[in-house]
Design a protein around this motif. Structure first.
Motif, PDB file in Angstrom:
ATOM      1  N   ALA A   1       1.013  -1.282   0.534  1.00  0.00           N
ATOM      2  CA  ALA A   1      -0.076  -0.133  -0.395  1.00  0.00           C
ATOM      3  C   ALA A   1       0.765   1.085   0.000  1.00  0.00           C
ATOM      4  O   ALA A   1       0.658   2.386  -0.833  1.00  0.00           O
ATOM      5  CB  ALA A   1      -1.115   0.018   1.220  1.00  0.00           C
TER       6      ALA A   1
ATOM      7  N   PRO B   1      -4.070   5.608  -5.251  1.00  0.00           N
ATOM      8  CA  PRO B   1      -5.214   5.948  -5.417  1.00  0.00           C
ATOM      9  C   PRO B   1      -5.675   6.934  -4.230  1.00  0.00           C
ATOM     10  O   PRO B   1      -6.871   6.856  -4.597  1.00  0.00           O
ATOM     11  CB  PRO B   1      -5.192   4.496  -4.652  1.00  0.00           C
ATOM     12  CG  PRO B   1      -3.783   3.589  -3.800  1.00  0.00           C
ATOM     13  CD  PRO B   1      -2.911   4.457  -4.699  1.00  0.00           C
ATOM     14  N   TYR B   2      -4.918   6.890  -3.888  1.00  0.00           N
ATOM     15  CA  TYR B   2      -5.750   8.723  -3.002  1.00  0.00           C
ATOM     16  C   TYR B   2      -4.941   9.360  -3.140  1.00  0.00           C
ATOM     17  O   TYR B   2      -4.689  10.706  -2.857  1.00  0.00           O
ATOM     18  CB  TYR B   2      -5.693   8.330  -1.656  1.00  0.00           C
ATOM     19  CG  TYR B   2      -6.431   6.752  -0.794  1.00  0.00           C
ATOM     20  CD1 TYR B   2      -5.261   5.852  -0.411  1.00  0.00           C
ATOM     21  CD2 TYR B   2      -7.500   7.507  -1.643  1.00  0.00           C
ATOM     22  CE1 TYR B   2      -6.312   4.454   0.031  1.00  0.00           C
ATOM     23  CE2 TYR B   2      -8.388   5.450  -0.998  1.00  0.00           C
ATOM     24  CZ  TYR B   2      -7.134   4.902  -0.642  1.00  0.00           C
ATOM     25  OH  TYR B   2      -8.169   3.393   0.443  1.00  0.00           O
TER      26      TYR B   2
ATOM     27  N   SER C   1      -8.045  13.490 -10.116  1.00  0.00           N
ATOM     28  CA  SER C   1      -8.678  12.227 -10.204  1.00  0.00           C
ATOM     29  C   SER C   1      -8.935  11.487 -11.206  1.00  0.00           C
ATOM     30  O   SER C   1      -9.669  10.605 -11.235  1.00  0.00           O
ATOM     31  CB  SER C   1     -10.095  13.026 -10.185  1.00  0.00           C
ATOM     32  OG  SER C   1     -10.018  14.493 -11.411  1.00  0.00           O
ATOM     33  N   VAL C   2      -8.344  12.220 -12.403  1.00  0.00           N
ATOM     34  CA  VAL C   2      -8.254  11.286 -13.553  1.00  0.00           C
ATOM     35  C   VAL C   2      -7.168  10.238 -13.017  1.00  0.00           C
ATOM     36  O   VAL C   2      -7.960   9.128 -14.187  1.00  0.00           O
ATOM     37  CB  VAL C   2      -7.331  12.640 -14.883  1.00  0.00           C
ATOM     38  CG1 VAL C   2      -6.809  11.817 -15.764  1.00  0.00           C
ATOM     39  CG2 VAL C   2      -8.308  13.979 -14.530  1.00  0.00           C
ATOM     40  N   THR C   3      -6.322  10.083 -13.101  1.00  0.00           N
ATOM     41  CA  THR C   3      -5.624   8.501 -12.604  1.00  0.00           C
ATOM     42  C   THR C   3      -6.163   7.880 -11.395  1.00  0.00           C
ATOM     43  O   THR C   3      -5.375   7.278 -11.409  1.00  0.00           O
ATOM     44  CB  THR C   3      -4.051   9.148 -12.707  1.00  0.00           C
ATOM     45  OG1 THR C   3      -4.005   9.991 -11.832  1.00  0.00           O
ATOM     46  CG2 THR C   3      -3.793   9.426 -14.354  1.00  0.00           C
ATOM     47  N   LYS C   4      -6.585   8.272 -10.381  1.00  0.00           N
ATOM     48  CA  LYS C   4      -7.054   8.019  -9.009  1.00  0.00           C
ATOM     49  C   LYS C   4      -7.766   7.085  -9.754  1.00  0.00           C
ATOM     50  O   LYS C   4      -8.803   6.257 -10.918  1.00  0.00           O
ATOM     51  CB  LYS C   4      -8.315   8.841  -8.888  1.00  0.00           C
ATOM     52  CG  LYS C   4      -8.712   8.287  -7.391  1.00  0.00           C
ATOM     53  CD  LYS C   4      -9.551   9.191  -7.076  1.00  0.00           C
ATOM     54  CE  LYS C   4     -10.395   9.417  -5.434  1.00  0.00           C
ATOM     55  NZ  LYS C   4     -11.854   9.788  -4.860  1.00  0.00           N
ATOM     56  N   ARG C   5      -7.388   5.862  -8.652  1.00  0.00           N
ATOM     57  CA  ARG C   5      -8.311   4.478  -8.987  1.00  0.00           C
ATOM     58  C   ARG C   5      -7.406   3.446 -10.157  1.00  0.00           C
ATOM     59  O   ARG C   5      -7.648   2.360  -9.812  1.00  0.00           O
ATOM     60  CB  ARG C   5      -9.484   4.616  -8.852  1.00  0.00           C
ATOM     61  CG  ARG C   5      -9.952   4.488  -7.243  1.00  0.00           C
ATOM     62  CD  ARG C   5     -10.054   4.153  -6.467  1.00  0.00           C
ATOM     63  NE  ARG C   5     -10.443   4.855  -5.572  1.00  0.00           N
ATOM     64  CZ  ARG C   5     -10.558   4.564  -4.047  1.00  0.00           C
ATOM     65  NH1 ARG C   5     -10.296   3.276  -4.399  1.00  0.00           N
ATOM     66  NH2 ARG C   5     -10.939   5.302  -3.142  1.00  0.00           N
ATOM     67  N   GLU C   6      -6.609   4.265 -11.132  1.00  0.00           N
ATOM     68  CA  GLU C   6      -6.313   3.363 -12.067  1.00  0.00           C
ATOM     69  C   GLU C   6      -4.269   2.985 -11.615  1.00  0.00           C
ATOM     70  O   GLU C   6      -3.804   3.545 -11.043  1.00  0.00           O
ATOM     71  CB  GLU C   6      -5.911   4.286 -13.505  1.00  0.00           C
ATOM     72  CG  GLU C   6      -5.060   3.351 -14.135  1.00  0.00           C
ATOM     73  CD  GLU C   6      -5.282   5.348 -15.668  1.00  0.00           C
ATOM     74  OE1 GLU C   6      -5.889   6.117 -15.766  1.00  0.00           O
ATOM     75  OE2 GLU C   6      -4.640   4.774 -16.598  1.00  0.00           O
ATOM     76  N   GLN C   7      -4.482   1.396 -12.513  1.00  0.00           N
ATOM     77  CA  GLN C   7      -3.124   0.663 -12.584  1.00  0.00           C
ATOM     78  C   GLN C   7      -2.447   0.585 -13.401  1.00  0.00           C
ATOM     79  O   GLN C   7      -3.215   0.152 -14.509  1.00  0.00           O
ATOM     80  CB  GLN C   7      -3.458  -0.033 -11.140  1.00  0.00           C
ATOM     81  CG  GLN C   7      -3.740  -0.413 -10.013  1.00  0.00           C
ATOM     82  CD  GLN C   7      -3.689  -1.825  -9.647  1.00  0.00           C
ATOM     83  OE1 GLN C   7      -3.368  -2.894  -9.935  1.00  0.00           O
ATOM     84  NE2 GLN C   7      -4.728  -2.310  -8.632  1.00  0.00           N
TER      85      GLN C   7
END
Lengths: 118, 113
Positions: free
Chosen positions: A50, A96-97, A101-107
């Motif tokens: 993490a 992830p945080y 926002s555009v790349t938030k959560r993207e792996q």
């Protein structure tokens, strides 16, 4: 930016041999992941980190160990390789945080390491 | 825990025809949804994602997907495919408040001339 890089690209091991797969990212991401891909099973999470200094088991951790060397690098070690570990291994990273926002959560994924254990 | 089911393992399609790839998920909490594409011998690349807002999401290369909460589905569509769309496509979910992805088994799309 190179993104996520992995070495080696290909590896053949004999049963019982050990090896370390290397992964590095240059996107300043906090989180990093190791997956294995097997036909018909999608990607399964082996271990994840993490943030720098922490690691946790994923869905299929048996037979593997990991090290989060620093924020950039996350290695996967096979101590005693078995034919069941023949697979394609992918490293990924994410923020992830993060504030973007555009790349938030993207792996973001590396190109993979194709490992064969005979 | 959450799970993802991709209902078709292989989808053959002719060039310039439409294609739909089906994805259903199960989760006890709200989720974020993703579609990734893997071209032969490459890593995964994000096609599109649903985080919130409009349930119709547009992605790269002319793909779009629709989130249907009542049917717990996130189907991927393209109105006209090209040979270059030949690839494996993965649906993935992560619960709100988490960041680890759960992937479906994948759908192989083969586009023929």
């Amino acid at each position: 930016n190179a993104g996520v890089t992995q070495t080696p690209k290909f590896q053949v091991l004999k049963t019982g041999q050990s090896m370390t797969l290397q992964c590095a990212q240059d996107m300043n991401h906090n989180s990093m992941y190791w997956y294995r891909q097997d036909p018909g099973m999608g990607l399964r999470l082996i271990y994840y980190s993490a943030s720098e200094g922490t690691t946790d088991k994923g869905e299929v951790p048996n037979g593997y160990n990991v090290s989060r060397l620093n924020k950039r690098e996350f290695s996967l070690r096979l101590e005693s390789a078995a034919p069941s570990q023949t697979s394609v291994y992918f490293c990924a990273s994410s923020d992830p945080y993060g504030l973007q926002s555009v790349t938030k959560r993207e792996q973001y994924f590396g190109p993979g390491t194709r490992l064969t254990v005979t | 825990a959450q799970s993802v089911t991709q209902l078709d393992s292989q989808v053959p399609v002719f060039e310039e025809a439409p294609v739909e790839l089906r994805c259903n998920y199960s989760s006890s909490v709200s989720v974020y949804l993703f579609w990734y594409v893997q071209y032969p011998n490459q890593g995964l690349q994000l096609l599109l994602k649903y985080l919130s807002g409009s349930t119709l999401v547009k992605g790269i290369n002319g793909f779009e997907a629709e989130f249907n909460k009542s049917q717990t589905s996130f189907h991927l569509r393209k109105p006209s495919v090209h040979i270059s769309d030949t690839a494996e496509y993965f649906c993935a979910v992560t619960p709100w408040g988490d960041y680890k992805l759960s992937f479906g088994a994948g759908t192989t799309v083969t586009v023929r001339a």
